[in-house]
Design an enzyme around this catalytic site. Sequence first.
Site, PDB file in Angstrom:
ATOM      1  N   HIS B  21       0.850  -1.189   0.000  1.00 23.68           N
ATOM      2  CA  HIS B  21       0.000   0.000   0.000  1.00 23.68           C
ATOM      3  C   HIS B  21       0.884   1.236   0.000  1.00 23.68           C
ATOM      4  CE1 HIS B  21       0.650   0.657   4.361  1.00 23.68           C
ATOM      5  NE2 HIS B  21       0.943  -0.613   4.272  1.00 23.68           N
ATOM      6  N   ALA B  22       0.262   2.391   0.105  1.00 25.49           N
ATOM      7  CA  ALA B  22       1.004   3.638  -0.101  1.00 25.49           C
ATOM      8  C   ALA B  22       2.209   3.779   0.825  1.00 25.49           C
ATOM      9  CB  ALA B  22       0.059   4.817   0.070  1.00 25.49           C
TER      10      ALA B  22
END
Lengths: 589, 93
Positions: B21-22
């Site tokens: 994820h980010a």
Amino acid sequence: MFDRNTGEKRLYGINASPGISIGKAYIVDKEGVDVVEKYLIREKQLKKEVNRFKSAVKKAKDELNAIIEDTPEDLRRHATILETQRALLKDKMIYGKTIEIIENEHVNADWALKKAVSRVKSMFQKLPDSYLRERAADIGYASDRILRNLVGAKQVNIGEIYKRVILVANDLSPAETSQIQLEKIKAFVTNQGSKASHTAIVARTLEIPAVLGLEDATSVIQNDDVIVVDGSTGMVVIHPGEETLIDFAERKIRYNDQKAALTRRSHFPAETSDGIRLQVMGNIELPEEVVSVLAHGGDGIGLYRTEFQYLSRTDFPSEDELFDKYMDVVEVMAPKPVTIRTLDINGDKAISNTSGSDEPNPALGLRGIRYCLTKPEVFITQLRAILRAAAFGNVRIMFPMISTLDEILEAKKVFNETADSLNKEGISFNKDIDIGIMIEVPSAVVMADLMAKEVDFFSIGTNDLIQYSLAIDRENSKVANLFQPLNPAIIRMVKHVTDVARDNNVKIFMCGEMAGYPIHMPILLGMGINELSMNPQSIPAVKTMIRSLSFEDSKLFIKDVLKKTSAKDILDLLQDSYGDILPDKYITG
Amino acid sequence: MVESGKEYSREVVIVNELGLHARSAAKIAKLAQNAKSTIWMMEKSEKVDASSIIDILTLACPKGSKITLTIDSQSDVDILNDIVSLIERGFEE
């Protein structure tokens, strides 16, 4: 609707919080600098244009650094989001690509950035994972920050609004609403959201008018436009003419007068003309809200939401911390009852320190009692704090999201074991308290007769019950109009649970939004619900309505209600039968 | 696109709950940005530049995905190992 004579424009949305406000618009729009001009740059000027872009990125980075530094320790989770945004500023897909487009296509930096970003965004929108799709928004925030520096627009920082304004936004996340200096806000207007969304709840708690779900409010309304917000009917007027202004200023005075009149009578009991008394309670989230419940004449706390103590932090609250928060409420309210709901983590309020919070479908995921039973250490800490606080007042405990009988048995087992260990440790506590469950999952409605044998009370949580029964996401403005408390299916479910409760001698409460509307009272009273819990602000109007009803008449009225086949028919029946005694249409929602 | 020599390429499985994820992508990109030449990340047939968060995110790797990391220049082998170890530790989440 545009009126050529006056220049007025009217928008119609969802009436999420009643009241009237007239003021200047303050747009908090993440895409507010969306209108980007395209122009060609001469070969000689290209280097200068690239540098203009670079310094805008640098400025954006400095701004983010400053915000990160200012972020207090306890909001560190928020800071990591900002750190990711800071890293995105220099990402080659944005930074490198923009410079490449400037140099190859000889266009201005603003346009090049927009082009690079929209390519990236469309790449993300094709991804299968919804979490990642939503990351397109992070890229949007990062690039908007650069863009604002390029065009020299003033940075929007909702923490720093300096005059009293009407806040106009696409949507406000719980994190954003917590940043706002709420005393500066006269009203809320948003593109998204519904009556049950976070912004609506905040607005009603603070008694600020709100019109939500307007879809294009942020593009139709300009900064500093004078607008009228009528949160009672769900209307917004842009550039109101003189007559409209006078009309709404008068309505505002009338509304405030009526509200004051209701509040004055709010300390009288909610007793029907034939002597049946209902308990009208307040829902709270923060201990401070107790004051509001008492001021509005509440008979106790019907729902004390305990999630707040778990938000915006990286560790779990300690037993003593929780005990203090519960004591603040229990002591002030005593001897009136305080119904403490155990931790009910859900979608937009997920706890920050558990990696499991990123579920694809949190409403159907690990929340409420399910979460607590898988995290005994978290559950036991909370139960200990509740049991200890119970020694100082009138406490009830309520388990949320019950969907099976086993969950009740298991939760009660943990409860008893916790009491035993407190006993062994010689710590003072009280375990002789009412134990109840939220009825908010359809399976609990069906199983109510068996569940009744295990608990002292049921509390119907209508928001989730409607969401799960009608398969409506209340945050989705496309279907929010189908979120109907008066849907015959919901009425029948509430009736079933109420009948089962009466037959089994179990007390029956309601703590969802449905309980807060005077117009619903003939139905809820007629079914025999003992106690209603709502936003403190709704208490006076609900009490007034109950005082004007008769229990026997309401019981008969239910028979007619059950013959109706749609929410609209039921609402029409209510309005035809009781419209003339409703306290005021502006206060009924 | 096939690399010569075993030491230039390593395989690793994503073990953290959230997948790439980010925040985790930002950690990888930060390391990869120090490399002399490009560090590539491959999942199935997709190949992206590990110095770009956005590129990494477009791989959309959930927990359990098998990733191949390759380097163009041997001098980046330490960075490659650092990235592998970061992923193996689940990004210290």
